[in-house]
Motif scaffolding. Structure first.
Motif, mmCIF file in Angstrom:
data_model
loop_
_atom_site.group_PDB
_atom_site.id
_atom_site.type_symbol
_atom_site.label_atom_id
_atom_site.label_comp_id
_atom_site.label_asym_id
_atom_site.label_seq_id
_atom_site.Cartn_x
_atom_site.Cartn_y
_atom_site.Cartn_z
ATOM 1 N N SER A 1 0.845 -1.186 0.000
ATOM 2 C CA SER A 1 0.000 0.000 0.000
ATOM 3 C C SER A 1 0.886 1.244 0.000
ATOM 4 C CB SER A 1 -0.885 -0.017 1.244
ATOM 5 O OG SER A 1 -1.715 1.108 1.266
ATOM 6 N N PHE A 2 0.472 2.245 -0.774
ATOM 7 C CA PHE A 2 1.219 3.502 -0.843
ATOM 8 C C PHE A 2 0.267 4.677 -0.629
ATOM 9 C CE2 PHE A 2 2.323 7.198 -3.502
ATOM 10 C CZ PHE A 2 3.469 7.596 -2.849
ATOM 11 N N GLU A 3 0.720 5.623 0.166
ATOM 12 C CA GLU A 3 -0.038 6.855 0.418
ATOM 13 C C GLU A 3 0.950 8.020 0.363
ATOM 14 O OE1 GLU A 3 -2.565 9.571 0.807
ATOM 15 O OE2 GLU A 3 -3.455 7.603 1.100
ATOM 16 N N SER A 4 0.778 8.916 -0.604
ATOM 17 C CA SER A 4 1.746 9.986 -0.844
ATOM 18 C C SER A 4 1.892 10.971 0.323
ATOM 19 C CB SER A 4 1.386 10.757 -2.111
ATOM 20 O OG SER A 4 0.135 11.402 -1.966
ATOM 21 N N GLU A 5 0.891 11.069 1.166
ATOM 22 C CA GLU A 5 0.955 12.003 2.291
ATOM 23 C C GLU A 5 1.567 11.392 3.543
ATOM 24 O OE1 GLU A 5 -2.817 13.912 2.874
ATOM 25 O OE2 GLU A 5 -2.972 14.451 0.756
ATOM 26 N N ASP A 6 1.951 10.136 3.466
ATOM 27 C CA ASP A 6 2.561 9.436 4.605
ATOM 28 C C ASP A 6 4.057 9.280 4.329
ATOM 29 O OD1 ASP A 6 3.172 7.831 6.782
ATOM 30 O OD2 ASP A 6 2.308 6.032 5.889
ATOM 31 N N ALA A 7 4.887 9.937 5.115
ATOM 32 C CA ALA A 7 6.337 9.947 4.893
ATOM 33 C C ALA A 7 6.926 8.534 4.909
ATOM 34 C CB ALA A 7 7.025 10.822 5.940
ATOM 35 N N GLU A 8 6.453 7.692 5.804
ATOM 36 C CA GLU A 8 6.958 6.312 5.888
ATOM 37 C C GLU A 8 6.596 5.533 4.626
ATOM 38 O OE1 GLU A 8 9.200 3.327 7.276
ATOM 39 O OE2 GLU A 8 9.009 5.290 8.238
ATOM 40 N N SER A 9 5.403 5.746 4.119
ATOM 41 C CA SER A 9 4.959 5.085 2.896
ATOM 42 C C SER A 9 5.812 5.520 1.701
ATOM 43 C CB SER A 9 3.484 5.398 2.645
ATOM 44 O OG SER A 9 3.016 4.707 1.521
ATOM 45 N N VAL A 10 6.098 6.802 1.607
ATOM 46 C CA VAL A 10 6.940 7.323 0.530
ATOM 47 C C VAL A 10 8.334 6.709 0.625
ATOM 48 C CG1 VAL A 10 8.037 9.410 -0.393
ATOM 49 C CG2 VAL A 10 5.634 9.465 0.308
ATOM 50 N N LYS A 11 8.847 6.614 1.843
ATOM 51 C CA LYS A 11 10.175 6.019 2.066
ATOM 52 C C LYS A 11 10.182 4.552 1.606
ATOM 53 C CE LYS A 11 13.455 5.007 5.761
ATOM 54 N NZ LYS A 11 13.695 5.060 7.210
ATOM 55 N N GLU A 12 9.145 3.793 1.981
ATOM 56 C CA GLU A 12 9.046 2.393 1.560
ATOM 57 C C GLU A 12 9.056 2.259 0.051
ATOM 58 O OE1 GLU A 12 6.300 -0.577 3.325
ATOM 59 O OE2 GLU A 12 5.833 1.063 4.711
ATOM 60 N N LEU A 13 8.265 3.084 -0.618
ATOM 61 C CA LEU A 13 8.188 3.030 -2.072
ATOM 62 C C LEU A 13 9.548 3.330 -2.703
ATOM 63 C CD1 LEU A 13 6.419 2.728 -4.643
ATOM 64 C CD2 LEU A 13 6.039 5.196 -4.506
ATOM 65 N N ASN A 14 10.230 4.337 -2.194
ATOM 66 C CA ASN A 14 11.523 4.726 -2.756
ATOM 67 C C ASN A 14 12.628 3.713 -2.472
ATOM 68 O OD1 ASN A 14 10.533 7.049 -3.974
ATOM 69 N ND2 ASN A 14 10.837 8.267 -2.129
ATOM 70 N N GLN A 15 12.432 2.862 -1.488
ATOM 71 C CA GLN A 15 13.432 1.841 -1.163
ATOM 72 C C GLN A 15 13.308 0.597 -2.049
ATOM 73 O OE1 GLN A 15 12.876 1.290 3.075
ATOM 74 N NE2 GLN A 15 14.436 2.796 3.560
ATOM 75 N N LEU A 16 12.252 0.513 -2.836
ATOM 76 C CA LEU A 16 12.080 -0.633 -3.725
ATOM 77 C C LEU A 16 12.978 -0.451 -4.944
ATOM 78 C CD1 LEU A 16 8.196 -1.042 -3.623
ATOM 79 C CD2 LEU A 16 9.918 -2.284 -2.290
ATOM 80 N N LYS A 17 14.028 -1.240 -5.016
ATOM 81 C CA LYS A 17 15.003 -1.112 -6.104
ATOM 82 C C LYS A 17 15.015 -2.328 -7.029
ATOM 83 C CE LYS A 17 16.505 2.777 -4.399
ATOM 84 N NZ LYS A 17 15.905 3.990 -4.880
ATOM 85 N N SER A 18 14.354 -3.418 -6.619
ATOM 86 C CA SER A 18 14.328 -4.625 -7.446
ATOM 87 C C SER A 18 13.158 -5.499 -7.018
ATOM 88 C CB SER A 18 15.636 -5.401 -7.306
ATOM 89 O OG SER A 18 15.668 -6.076 -6.054
ATOM 90 N N PRO A 19 12.777 -6.475 -7.850
ATOM 91 C CA PRO A 19 11.696 -7.395 -7.465
ATOM 92 C C PRO A 19 11.974 -8.123 -6.154
ATOM 93 C CG PRO A 19 12.117 -7.581 -9.806
ATOM 94 C CD PRO A 19 13.201 -6.710 -9.231
ATOM 95 N N ALA A 20 13.231 -8.389 -5.861
ATOM 96 C CA ALA A 20 13.588 -9.084 -4.612
ATOM 97 C C ALA A 20 13.166 -8.288 -3.379
ATOM 98 C CB ALA A 20 15.085 -9.364 -4.587
ATOM 99 N N ASP A 21 13.130 -6.971 -3.504
ATOM 100 C CA ASP A 21 12.720 -6.117 -2.385
ATOM 101 C C ASP A 21 11.253 -6.313 -2.004
ATOM 102 O OD1 ASP A 21 15.280 -5.045 -2.335
ATOM 103 O OD2 ASP A 21 14.731 -3.326 -3.583
ATOM 104 N N LEU A 22 10.471 -6.933 -2.885
ATOM 105 C CA LEU A 22 9.046 -7.146 -2.627
ATOM 106 C C LEU A 22 8.769 -8.398 -1.802
ATOM 107 C CD1 LEU A 22 7.598 -6.180 -6.115
ATOM 108 C CD2 LEU A 22 7.628 -4.801 -4.028
ATOM 109 N N LYS A 23 9.767 -9.242 -1.605
ATOM 110 C CA LYS A 23 9.559 -10.498 -0.854
ATOM 111 C C LYS A 23 9.042 -10.246 0.557
ATOM 112 C CE LYS A 23 12.656 -13.456 -3.410
ATOM 113 N NZ LYS A 23 13.815 -14.333 -3.398
ATOM 114 N N GLN A 24 9.407 -9.113 1.127
ATOM 115 C CA GLN A 24 8.959 -8.788 2.486
ATOM 116 C C GLN A 24 7.444 -8.558 2.569
ATOM 117 O OE1 GLN A 24 10.337 -4.864 3.847
ATOM 118 N NE2 GLN A 24 10.860 -4.427 1.699
ATOM 119 N N TYR A 25 6.803 -8.346 1.420
ATOM 120 C CA TYR A 25 5.364 -8.094 1.399
ATOM 121 C C TYR A 25 4.547 -9.361 1.038
ATOM 122 C CZ TYR A 25 7.096 -3.363 1.453
ATOM 123 O OH TYR A 25 7.763 -2.206 1.791
ATOM 124 N N VAL A 26 5.245 -10.483 0.951
ATOM 125 C CA VAL A 26 4.606 -11.755 0.646
ATOM 126 C C VAL A 26 4.458 -12.552 1.939
ATOM 127 C CG1 VAL A 26 4.785 -13.951 -0.583
ATOM 128 C CG2 VAL A 26 5.545 -11.849 -1.683
#
Length: 117
Positions: free
Chosen positions: A88-113
């Protein structure tokens, strides 16, 4: 987008039957591409929920099953779930923006599975 006071967003719900238990990495690559596309669209929010089902389910699905809405399909085949992806992403939530920007590869998504048993 300028006319919409609350901004534009997307919500994606999908059920996916894995072709093999190793197929999850291929799916994460597709999800990563989707997230990158959403990011490029400057969406204010988006949610992605995907339920992955065991490969054996493919053999027992009826034509009626294939036409079921997302939630009905999930409920009917709850015991066949292999994993669930949620991001989930919410542009007004600083933590959410940080999470989105930390995604650099498909492997980074394993934590959400979450593997279902």
């Amino acid at each position: 987008m300028q006319k919409e006071a609350n901004g534009i967003g997307n919500i994606v719900f999908a059920n996916v039957i894995l072709e093999s238990s190793n197929n999850i990495n291929d799916q994460l690559e597709k999800i990563y591409k989707m997230i990158q596309h959403f990011k490029e669209q400057n969406l204010n929010y988006f949610n992605i929920e995907i339920v992955f089902f065991n490969e054996d389910l493919q053999k027992q699905l009826t034509k009626k099953d294939r036409k079921l809405p997302y939630n009905e399909f999930n409920f009917k085949h709850i015991d066949d779930r292999a994993a669930r992806f949620y991001f989930s992403f919410e542009s007004e939530d600083a933590e959410s923006v940080k999470e989105l920007n930390q995604l650099k590869s498909p492997a980074d998504l394993k934590q959400y599975v979450k593997v279902m048993n």
